[in-house]
Design a protein around this motif. Structure first.
Motif, short mmCIF file in Angstrom:
data_model
loop_
_atom_site.label_atom_id
_atom_site.label_comp_id
_atom_site.label_asym_id
_atom_site.label_seq_id
_atom_site.Cartn_x
_atom_site.Cartn_y
_atom_site.Cartn_z
N GLY A 102 27.93 -10.47 -4.12
CA GLY A 102 29.01 -10.63 -3.14
C GLY A 102 29.24 -12.02 -2.57
N LYS A 103 28.76 -13.08 -3.27
CA LYS A 103 28.93 -14.43 -2.72
C LYS A 103 29.80 -15.34 -3.58
N CYS A 104 30.39 -14.81 -4.66
CA CYS A 104 31.19 -15.65 -5.54
C CYS A 104 32.36 -16.25 -4.77
N SER A 105 32.52 -17.56 -4.85
CA SER A 105 33.50 -18.24 -3.99
C SER A 105 34.94 -17.95 -4.37
N PHE A 106 35.18 -17.41 -5.58
CA PHE A 106 36.55 -17.18 -6.04
C PHE A 106 36.99 -15.73 -5.86
N CYS A 107 36.12 -14.89 -5.31
CA CYS A 107 36.36 -13.45 -5.34
C CYS A 107 36.86 -12.90 -4.00
N ASN A 108 38.04 -12.29 -4.04
CA ASN A 108 38.51 -11.57 -2.84
C ASN A 108 38.52 -10.07 -3.13
N TYR A 109 38.00 -9.76 -4.29
CA TYR A 109 38.00 -8.43 -4.86
C TYR A 109 37.10 -7.48 -4.06
N ILE A 110 36.05 -8.05 -3.45
CA ILE A 110 35.07 -7.21 -2.74
C ILE A 110 35.65 -6.54 -1.50
N GLU A 111 36.89 -6.89 -1.15
CA GLU A 111 37.54 -6.21 -0.02
C GLU A 111 37.82 -4.74 -0.34
N ASP A 112 37.68 -4.39 -1.62
CA ASP A 112 37.89 -3.00 -2.03
C ASP A 112 36.62 -2.16 -1.87
N ASN A 113 35.53 -2.77 -1.44
CA ASN A 113 34.27 -2.05 -1.27
C ASN A 113 34.28 -1.15 -0.03
N SER A 114 33.33 -0.23 -0.02
CA SER A 114 33.19 0.63 1.16
C SER A 114 31.71 1.02 1.28
N ILE A 115 31.28 1.38 2.46
CA ILE A 115 29.91 1.89 2.60
C ILE A 115 29.92 3.39 2.84
N ASP A 116 31.13 3.96 2.85
CA ASP A 116 31.28 5.39 3.08
C ASP A 116 31.32 6.13 1.74
N GLU A 117 30.20 6.74 1.40
CA GLU A 117 30.06 7.39 0.09
C GLU A 117 31.12 8.46 -0.14
N ASN A 118 31.40 9.26 0.89
CA ASN A 118 32.40 10.32 0.75
C ASN A 118 33.80 9.77 0.50
N GLU A 119 34.11 8.68 1.21
CA GLU A 119 35.43 8.05 1.03
C GLU A 119 35.56 7.51 -0.40
N ILE A 120 34.50 6.88 -0.89
CA ILE A 120 34.51 6.31 -2.25
C ILE A 120 34.80 7.43 -3.26
N ASP A 121 34.05 8.52 -3.18
CA ASP A 121 34.24 9.62 -4.13
C ASP A 121 35.61 10.27 -3.98
N ARG A 122 36.08 10.37 -2.75
CA ARG A 122 37.39 10.99 -2.49
C ARG A 122 38.51 10.19 -3.17
N ILE A 123 38.34 8.87 -3.22
CA ILE A 123 39.35 8.02 -3.87
C ILE A 123 39.16 8.03 -5.40
N ASN A 124 37.90 8.03 -5.84
CA ASN A 124 37.63 7.91 -7.28
C ASN A 124 37.90 9.18 -8.09
N PHE A 125 37.59 10.33 -7.51
CA PHE A 125 37.67 11.57 -8.30
C PHE A 125 39.08 11.84 -8.87
N PRO A 126 40.15 11.73 -8.05
CA PRO A 126 41.48 11.97 -8.61
C PRO A 126 41.85 10.96 -9.70
N VAL A 127 41.33 9.73 -9.57
CA VAL A 127 41.59 8.70 -10.59
C VAL A 127 40.93 9.10 -11.91
N LEU A 128 39.68 9.57 -11.80
CA LEU A 128 38.94 9.98 -13.01
C LEU A 128 39.57 11.23 -13.64
N ASP A 129 40.22 12.04 -12.82
CA ASP A 129 40.91 13.23 -13.35
C ASP A 129 42.13 12.87 -14.20
#
Length: 234
Positions: free
Chosen positions: A27-54
């Motif tokens: 998480g320290k790469c100076s060119f990356c703004n991509y990590i703003e998509d991270n979360s520490i909420d496991e349920n939220e992560i799965d809630r977003i990912n599951f429909p995508v994987l479907d």
């Protein structure tokens, strides 16, 4: 609103998903703004990912999974869901992203997805150790022996080109070495994104004039715009 599912139909046809994940371990790469998509909420992560994987159909038998970090930052629930989809849709090949620090743990993923060909992509950015460390803040240094060892474990490296401070010579060398050591390379022309790294427009003009032909090279994925893969989070 972002787009998290797409089909790549031209070169190396595959389905691609952009998944949410835990924060990138480095998480320290100076060119990356991509990590703003991270979360520490496991349920939220799965809630977003599951429909995508479907949405995955398995029509190409190839799936690429990208997330703002490494495959190791996906939640157990999301990994399990990927595995279910892979079995159900008879997917033969999966691309995953990894950070260099995980290179000794790749067997864990291969064992988890037994019977499927796993192709790891790693963000190397440049073969120039000094530039990688000082400019991109990617704190690892590699020599020829390391590249040879890595090439046996990693399918592809990502190279970041046309940033201020780079030279034509450096870019030329990066592409040469990338193709020498690895089965495949992704070449990403940098686009300004509010980080401290800046795009060099003169290098972009030079690069497109001299390297546009890479689009026809089967071993190269050339991203002139970082949205070229069709998935992105605004």
């Amino acid at each position: 609103m972002g787009i998290r599912y797409n089909k790549i139909t031209d070169k190396h046809p595959r389905e691609i998903v952009l998944l949410k994940s835990f924060p990138c371990k480095y998480g320290k790469c100076s060119f990356c703004n991509y990590i703003e998509d991270n979360s520490i909420d496991e349920n939220e992560i799965d809630r977003i990912n599951f429909p995508v994987l479907d949405m995955i159909t398995g029509e190409y038998k190839v799936l690429e999974v990208i997330n703002s970090g490494s495959v190791f930052e996906l939640t157990p629930g999301t990994l399990k869901k990927i595995k279910e989809v892979v079995i159900e849709k008879n997917i033969q090949v999966i691309y995953f992203e990894i950070y260099y620090g995980y290179h000794n743990r790749l067997k864990e993923i291969k064992n988890y997805f037994q019977g499927v060909e796993i192709r790891f992509r790693m963000g190397l950015e440049t073969f120039d150790n000094r530039f990688r460390i000082e400019k991109y803040n990617k704190n690892f240094s590699l020599n020829e022996k390391d590249f040879k060892a890595l090439s046996e474990k990693i399918y592809s490296v990502c190279l970041l080109v046309c940033t201020k401070g780079q030279t034509e010579e450096m870019i030329k060398k990066d592409i040469e070495l990338g193709l020498k050591y690895f089965k495949n390379i992704t070449v990403n022309i940098f686009i300004n994104n509010g980080t401290s790294v800046e795009r060099d427009e003169n290098l972009v003009k030079w690069f497109i004039k001299n390297y546009k032909h890479l689009q026809n090279d089967d071993r190269v994925e050339l991203l002139i715009d970082n949205k070229d893969l069709g998935v992105f989070e605004q």
